[in-house]
Enzyme design. Sequence first.
Site, mmCIF file in Angstrom:
data_model
loop_
_atom_site.group_PDB
_atom_site.id
_atom_site.type_symbol
_atom_site.label_atom_id
_atom_site.label_comp_id
_atom_site.label_asym_id
_atom_site.label_seq_id
_atom_site.Cartn_x
_atom_site.Cartn_y
_atom_site.Cartn_z
ATOM 1 N N PRO A 182 1.485 -1.715 0.185
ATOM 2 C CA PRO A 182 0.022 -0.064 -0.161
ATOM 3 C C PRO A 182 1.027 1.114 0.166
ATOM 4 O O PRO A 182 2.138 1.016 0.207
ATOM 5 C CB PRO A 182 -0.627 -0.049 0.802
ATOM 6 N N ASP A 183 0.294 2.379 -0.647
ATOM 7 C CA ASP A 183 1.211 3.278 -0.484
ATOM 8 C C ASP A 183 1.037 4.710 0.624
ATOM 9 O O ASP A 183 -0.179 3.657 1.693
ATOM 10 C CB ASP A 183 1.343 4.024 -2.129
ATOM 11 N N PHE A 184 0.958 5.378 1.450
ATOM 12 C CA PHE A 184 0.311 6.338 2.313
ATOM 13 C C PHE A 184 -0.617 6.661 2.310
ATOM 14 O O PHE A 184 -1.337 7.032 3.544
ATOM 15 C CB PHE A 184 2.161 7.239 2.751
ATOM 16 N N ARG A 185 -0.687 7.729 1.014
ATOM 17 C CA ARG A 185 -2.124 8.575 1.429
ATOM 18 C C ARG A 185 -3.243 7.962 0.653
ATOM 19 O O ARG A 185 -3.857 9.073 0.719
ATOM 20 C CB ARG A 185 -1.242 10.165 0.527
ATOM 21 N N ASN A 190 10.583 4.932 -2.459
ATOM 22 C CA ASN A 190 10.379 4.203 -1.737
ATOM 23 C C ASN A 190 11.700 3.179 -0.858
ATOM 24 O O ASN A 190 12.654 3.165 -0.970
ATOM 25 C CB ASN A 190 9.966 2.572 -2.846
ATOM 26 N N ASP A 241 11.508 -0.058 -0.276
ATOM 27 C CA ASP A 241 11.371 -1.847 -0.555
ATOM 28 C C ASP A 241 11.872 -2.209 -1.229
ATOM 29 O O ASP A 241 11.981 -3.895 -1.378
ATOM 30 C CB ASP A 241 9.515 -1.582 -1.461
ATOM 31 N N HIS A 270 14.949 7.827 0.927
ATOM 32 C CA HIS A 270 14.493 8.197 2.041
ATOM 33 C C HIS A 270 14.872 6.192 2.852
ATOM 34 O O HIS A 270 14.888 5.820 3.991
ATOM 35 C CB HIS A 270 13.497 7.655 2.017
#
Length: 279
Positions: free
Chosen positions: A45-48, A119, A121, A138
Site C-alpha cells: 500500500p502507499d501512504f496517502r 521507496n 521496498d 529515504h
Amino acid sequence: NHSESSPKVLEGNDLQSLAKYMKSDSCRNICLMLGAGVSTSAGIPDFRSPGTGLYSNLARLNLPCPEAVFEMDFFRSNPVPFYTLAKEIYPSRYRPTLTHSFIKVLHSHGLLHTCFTQNIDTLERRAGVPEEKIIEAHGSFATQKCIDCKDPYDDAKIEKAILNSEIPRCERCKGLVKPNIVFFGEALPKRFYQSALSLELEGDADLLIVMGTSLTVNPFASMADRVKGCPRVLINLNEVGNFHRQDDIVLLGKCDDIVRRLCRELGWEEELDREWEAT
Ligand code: CNA
C-alpha cells in the site's frame, strides 16, 4: 522564468511526442523520481491513498498519530507498531512491478542516468537495476543496524525476526535494531544530496520522469522543480506538483498501464514483458 526562455523540445505534450523524443539523439540521460505508487500493484500500500493507504490503516496499531510509526522517540519507547508494519511491507514478500522492469529496460538501453526513489521496498534493485544507479532517498530495508551502538545486523536474521513477529536486538549491546529507513528527523543519505545537487547544477538530465508520488515529502519533492532545462513527465493517478512548463507532459492513470503504452510506442513492449517475467 525558465519555461519562457528555453526552446521547446517536444512536438506535443502527449505520449507519442514523449516516445519520439526518447528515441532521438537528444535524449541520452533519463532521471527518475519514484514514489509508493510504483509499488502499489505489487500489493504494497502507499501512504496517502484514502482507504487503502498505510496511514488510514494504522489506527489499529494504537498510535498517537500515523507518522509516529516512523519517529525515533516513539520507536524507542514502543517498537511494536513499526515492526508490525515492517512485517506487512517486508520486501521479500513482494515481486517487482511492470514499472520496475521498465526502469531496467531504460538501463539496458543505456538511458538511465539516476533512479531517485522514495521507496524503501528495494524493488528497483530486485528488478535488476544496478545499485549504483539507484538513490534510495529515504533509505531502505536493504541494511540495518543497532540504534545505540550502530553495529550492523545480519540480513537473514532480521528477515527471520520480522517475519516471525519478533523484535530484533543487537547481539553486542541488546539495543533495538532498525532497518536503515530514514525516520522523521533523521538526515537523508549524503548520496541523495550530492546527486540531487549535481543534477540541478550540471543539468545532466535530458528527461525527468516522475512516477507514483504525491510529491509532498521534502526535500525529495522539491527536486522536481529544481531540475531545469529538460522535458518533465508526470505519470500518476492524479495530478500533483507543478507540471505547467511548456515541455511538461502529464499522463494520468496507473503507471503500469502507461509504461506499457509508452513501451509499445517505443517498440520495447516485448522486451518489457521478458524483463518482467524474469523477476
Ligand atoms: P504517497 O504520498 O502515498 O503518494 C502515492 C502517489 O501515488 C499518490 O499520488 C497516488 O495517487 C499515486 N498512485 C498510487 N497508485 C498508483 C498507480 N498504480 N499508478 C500511478 N500512481 C499511483 O507516497 P509518496 O511516495 O509520494 O510519499 C513518500 C513516502 C511514502 C516515502 O517516504 C516512502 O518511503 C513512503 N512509502 C514507501 C512505500 C514503498 O516503499 N513501497 C510504501 C508506502 C509509503
